[in-house]
Design a protein around this motif. Structure first.
Motif: not given
Length: 222
Positions: A12-13, A16-18
Protein backbone atom coordinates in the motif's frame (compact mmCIF):
# COMPACT_ATOMS: atom_id res chain seq x y z
CA UNK A 1 1.08 -7.33 13.05
CA UNK A 2 1.12 -10.57 11.09
CA UNK A 3 3.45 -11.31 8.18
CA UNK A 4 0.46 -10.97 5.84
CA UNK A 5 -0.38 -7.53 7.22
CA UNK A 6 3.25 -6.44 6.88
CA UNK A 7 3.32 -7.47 3.22
CA UNK A 8 0.04 -5.68 2.46
CA UNK A 9 1.19 -2.55 4.28
CA UNK A 10 4.38 -2.44 2.23
CA UNK A 11 2.39 -2.79 -0.98
CA UNK A 12 0.00 0.00 0.00
CA UNK A 13 2.83 2.40 0.77
CA UNK A 14 5.26 1.36 -1.96
CA UNK A 15 4.10 4.08 -4.38
CA UNK A 16 4.16 6.96 -1.92
CA UNK A 17 6.22 9.86 -3.23
CA UNK A 18 6.28 8.57 -6.79
CA UNK A 19 4.81 10.19 -9.88
CA UNK A 20 2.62 8.09 -12.17
CA UNK A 21 3.81 7.78 -15.74
CA UNK A 22 1.69 9.43 -18.39
CA UNK A 23 -0.58 7.07 -20.30
CA UNK A 24 0.87 6.92 -23.80
CA UNK A 25 -1.28 4.00 -24.90
CA UNK A 26 -1.64 4.08 -28.67
CA UNK A 27 -4.98 2.57 -29.70
CA UNK A 28 -3.84 2.34 -33.31
CA UNK A 29 -1.25 -0.32 -32.40
CA UNK A 30 -3.98 -2.86 -31.65
CA UNK A 31 -6.55 -1.77 -34.20
CA UNK A 32 -5.09 -0.46 -37.48
CA UNK A 33 -3.14 -3.62 -38.48
CA UNK A 34 -6.22 -5.72 -37.74
CA UNK A 35 -9.00 -3.70 -39.35
CA UNK A 36 -10.91 -4.96 -42.36
CA UNK A 37 -13.59 -3.79 -44.74
CA UNK A 38 -17.06 -4.80 -43.62
CA UNK A 39 -17.39 -7.09 -46.62
CA UNK A 40 -14.14 -8.91 -45.72
CA UNK A 41 -14.76 -9.76 -42.06
CA UNK A 42 -17.07 -12.70 -42.58
CA UNK A 43 -14.93 -14.23 -45.34
CA UNK A 44 -11.76 -13.91 -43.25
CA UNK A 45 -13.41 -15.47 -40.20
CA UNK A 46 -14.71 -18.39 -42.28
CA UNK A 47 -11.32 -18.97 -43.93
CA UNK A 48 -9.39 -18.97 -40.66
CA UNK A 49 -11.83 -21.24 -38.86
CA UNK A 50 -12.07 -23.73 -41.70
CA UNK A 51 -8.26 -23.89 -41.79
CA UNK A 52 -8.34 -25.52 -38.34
CA UNK A 53 -11.08 -28.08 -39.11
CA UNK A 54 -14.10 -26.00 -38.12
CA UNK A 55 -17.24 -26.56 -40.21
CA UNK A 56 -18.84 -23.22 -41.07
CA UNK A 57 -22.28 -22.68 -42.60
CA UNK A 58 -23.95 -19.38 -43.48
CA UNK A 59 -27.70 -19.54 -42.91
CA UNK A 60 -30.78 -17.43 -42.18
CA UNK A 61 -32.69 -16.65 -38.98
CA UNK A 62 -35.70 -18.67 -40.13
CA UNK A 63 -33.84 -21.68 -41.52
CA UNK A 64 -30.99 -22.47 -39.15
CA UNK A 65 -33.05 -25.01 -37.10
CA UNK A 66 -33.66 -27.06 -40.26
CA UNK A 67 -29.98 -26.90 -41.20
CA UNK A 68 -28.91 -27.89 -37.68
CA UNK A 69 -31.30 -30.85 -37.64
CA UNK A 70 -29.96 -32.00 -41.01
CA UNK A 71 -26.32 -31.75 -39.88
CA UNK A 72 -27.05 -33.76 -36.73
CA UNK A 73 -28.96 -36.40 -38.69
CA UNK A 74 -25.98 -36.81 -41.01
CA UNK A 75 -23.90 -37.68 -37.95
CA UNK A 76 -26.61 -39.98 -36.48
CA UNK A 77 -26.91 -37.71 -33.44
CA UNK A 78 -30.31 -37.98 -31.77
CA UNK A 79 -29.91 -35.73 -28.70
CA UNK A 80 -28.69 -32.17 -28.20
CA UNK A 81 -27.82 -30.17 -25.10
CA UNK A 82 -29.43 -26.74 -25.30
CA UNK A 83 -30.62 -23.87 -23.11
CA UNK A 84 -34.43 -24.27 -23.40
CA UNK A 85 -35.19 -20.81 -21.99
CA UNK A 86 -33.03 -19.00 -24.54
CA UNK A 87 -34.43 -17.46 -27.70
CA UNK A 88 -32.61 -19.97 -29.90
CA UNK A 89 -33.64 -22.84 -27.64
CA UNK A 90 -37.29 -21.88 -27.95
CA UNK A 91 -36.99 -21.44 -31.72
CA UNK A 92 -35.44 -24.89 -32.10
CA UNK A 93 -38.08 -26.50 -29.85
CA UNK A 94 -40.86 -24.91 -31.89
CA UNK A 95 -39.36 -26.23 -35.10
CA UNK A 96 -38.93 -29.74 -33.73
CA UNK A 97 -42.52 -29.74 -32.52
CA UNK A 98 -43.58 -29.63 -36.15
CA UNK A 99 -41.83 -32.80 -37.24
CA UNK A 100 -38.15 -33.84 -36.92
CA UNK A 101 -37.34 -36.05 -33.96
CA UNK A 102 -34.46 -34.78 -31.84
CA UNK A 103 -34.22 -35.06 -28.06
CA UNK A 104 -33.36 -31.76 -26.42
CA UNK A 105 -31.54 -31.87 -23.09
CA UNK A 106 -31.38 -29.01 -20.61
CA UNK A 107 -28.45 -28.18 -18.34
CA UNK A 108 -30.87 -27.63 -15.46
CA UNK A 109 -29.13 -29.12 -12.42
CA UNK A 110 -25.70 -29.14 -10.75
CA UNK A 111 -23.12 -31.09 -12.73
CA UNK A 112 -22.60 -33.47 -9.79
CA UNK A 113 -26.14 -34.76 -10.26
CA UNK A 114 -25.69 -35.84 -13.87
CA UNK A 115 -21.96 -35.91 -14.53
CA UNK A 116 -21.96 -39.41 -15.99
CA UNK A 117 -24.77 -38.59 -18.44
CA UNK A 118 -23.15 -35.30 -19.43
CA UNK A 119 -19.76 -36.86 -20.11
CA UNK A 120 -20.84 -40.24 -21.48
CA UNK A 121 -24.24 -39.75 -23.12
CA UNK A 122 -24.40 -36.19 -24.45
CA UNK A 123 -23.02 -36.23 -27.99
CA UNK A 124 -23.64 -32.59 -28.94
CA UNK A 125 -24.46 -29.14 -27.62
CA UNK A 126 -25.76 -25.88 -29.02
CA UNK A 127 -24.71 -22.53 -27.58
CA UNK A 128 -25.01 -18.89 -28.50
CA UNK A 129 -21.99 -16.61 -28.94
CA UNK A 130 -21.26 -13.03 -28.00
CA UNK A 131 -19.60 -12.43 -31.34
CA UNK A 132 -16.47 -13.34 -33.29
CA UNK A 133 -13.06 -11.87 -34.14
CA UNK A 134 -12.04 -11.66 -37.79
CA UNK A 135 -8.35 -11.03 -37.04
CA UNK A 136 -7.86 -14.39 -35.30
CA UNK A 137 -10.82 -16.44 -36.50
CA UNK A 138 -12.23 -16.80 -32.99
CA UNK A 139 -15.66 -17.07 -31.39
CA UNK A 140 -16.37 -15.14 -28.20
CA UNK A 141 -18.47 -16.85 -25.52
CA UNK A 142 -19.57 -15.66 -22.09
CA UNK A 143 -20.79 -18.69 -20.12
CA UNK A 144 -23.98 -17.98 -18.15
CA UNK A 145 -26.30 -19.78 -15.75
CA UNK A 146 -28.36 -20.88 -18.77
CA UNK A 147 -25.32 -21.90 -20.80
CA UNK A 148 -22.55 -22.99 -18.40
CA UNK A 149 -18.99 -23.36 -19.58
CA UNK A 150 -19.18 -27.15 -19.71
CA UNK A 151 -21.77 -26.95 -22.50
CA UNK A 152 -19.05 -25.88 -24.92
CA UNK A 153 -16.27 -27.99 -23.42
CA UNK A 154 -17.66 -31.47 -22.77
CA UNK A 155 -19.85 -32.81 -25.65
CA UNK A 156 -17.81 -34.20 -28.58
CA UNK A 157 -19.64 -31.86 -30.98
CA UNK A 158 -20.14 -28.18 -30.22
CA UNK A 159 -22.51 -26.19 -32.43
CA UNK A 160 -22.25 -22.41 -32.06
CA UNK A 161 -24.73 -19.82 -33.32
CA UNK A 162 -23.17 -16.56 -34.49
CA UNK A 163 -24.92 -13.45 -35.79
CA UNK A 164 -23.22 -12.11 -38.91
CA UNK A 165 -23.61 -8.57 -37.55
CA UNK A 166 -21.47 -9.50 -34.52
CA UNK A 167 -18.25 -10.28 -36.39
CA UNK A 168 -15.71 -7.69 -35.22
CA UNK A 169 -12.31 -6.70 -36.60
CA UNK A 170 -10.25 -7.48 -33.50
CA UNK A 171 -10.47 -8.28 -29.79
CA UNK A 172 -10.08 -4.63 -28.83
CA UNK A 173 -13.13 -3.75 -30.93
CA UNK A 174 -15.18 -6.44 -29.19
CA UNK A 175 -14.32 -5.06 -25.76
CA UNK A 176 -14.95 -1.43 -26.69
CA UNK A 177 -18.13 -1.85 -28.72
CA UNK A 178 -19.74 -4.23 -26.23
CA UNK A 179 -18.71 -2.19 -23.19
CA UNK A 180 -16.73 -4.85 -21.35
CA UNK A 181 -15.20 -2.23 -19.05
CA UNK A 182 -18.57 -1.67 -17.39
CA UNK A 183 -19.11 -5.32 -16.56
CA UNK A 184 -16.56 -8.07 -17.14
CA UNK A 185 -17.77 -11.67 -17.10
CA UNK A 186 -16.50 -14.19 -14.56
CA UNK A 187 -15.30 -16.25 -17.49
CA UNK A 188 -14.81 -15.44 -21.18
CA UNK A 189 -13.95 -18.02 -23.84
CA UNK A 190 -12.20 -17.45 -27.16
CA UNK A 191 -12.70 -20.50 -29.38
CA UNK A 192 -10.82 -20.76 -32.68
CA UNK A 193 -11.54 -24.39 -33.55
CA UNK A 194 -12.02 -27.91 -32.19
CA UNK A 195 -9.89 -29.01 -29.26
CA UNK A 196 -6.49 -30.22 -30.46
CA UNK A 197 -3.09 -31.13 -29.09
CA UNK A 198 0.19 -32.64 -30.27
CA UNK A 199 2.33 -35.16 -28.41
CA UNK A 200 6.11 -35.20 -28.24
CA UNK A 201 6.23 -36.58 -31.79
CA UNK A 202 4.11 -33.64 -32.99
CA UNK A 203 1.23 -35.83 -34.08
CA UNK A 204 -1.88 -33.63 -34.07
CA UNK A 205 -4.92 -35.12 -32.36
CA UNK A 206 -8.39 -33.61 -32.06
CA UNK A 207 -10.72 -33.88 -29.08
CA UNK A 208 -8.10 -34.48 -26.39
CA UNK A 209 -9.25 -31.67 -24.09
CA UNK A 210 -12.70 -30.76 -25.41
CA UNK A 211 -14.94 -31.13 -28.48
CA UNK A 212 -13.31 -32.85 -31.43
CA UNK A 213 -15.78 -31.20 -33.81
CA UNK A 214 -16.99 -27.60 -34.03
CA UNK A 215 -19.80 -26.37 -36.28
CA UNK A 216 -20.47 -22.64 -36.60
CA UNK A 217 -23.82 -21.51 -37.94
CA UNK A 218 -23.49 -17.89 -39.07
CA UNK A 219 -26.96 -16.36 -39.08
CA UNK A 220 -27.31 -13.52 -41.54
CA UNK A 221 -29.46 -10.56 -40.53
CA UNK A 222 -32.68 -10.12 -42.44
Amino acid sequence: MSARDNILAKLRHSLQGTTPLADHYDEALVTEPWTYATSERLARLKTLMEAVHTEVHVTQAATWPALLTELLAQRSISSLLVAPGSEHGQQLAAYLGEGPSLQLKAYDRPVEQWKQELFDNTPASLTSTLGAIAATGSLVLWPTREEPRLMSLVPPLHVALLKASQVYDNFYSVQRQQGWASGMPTNALLISGPSKTADIEQVLAYGAHGPKDLIVLIVEDQ
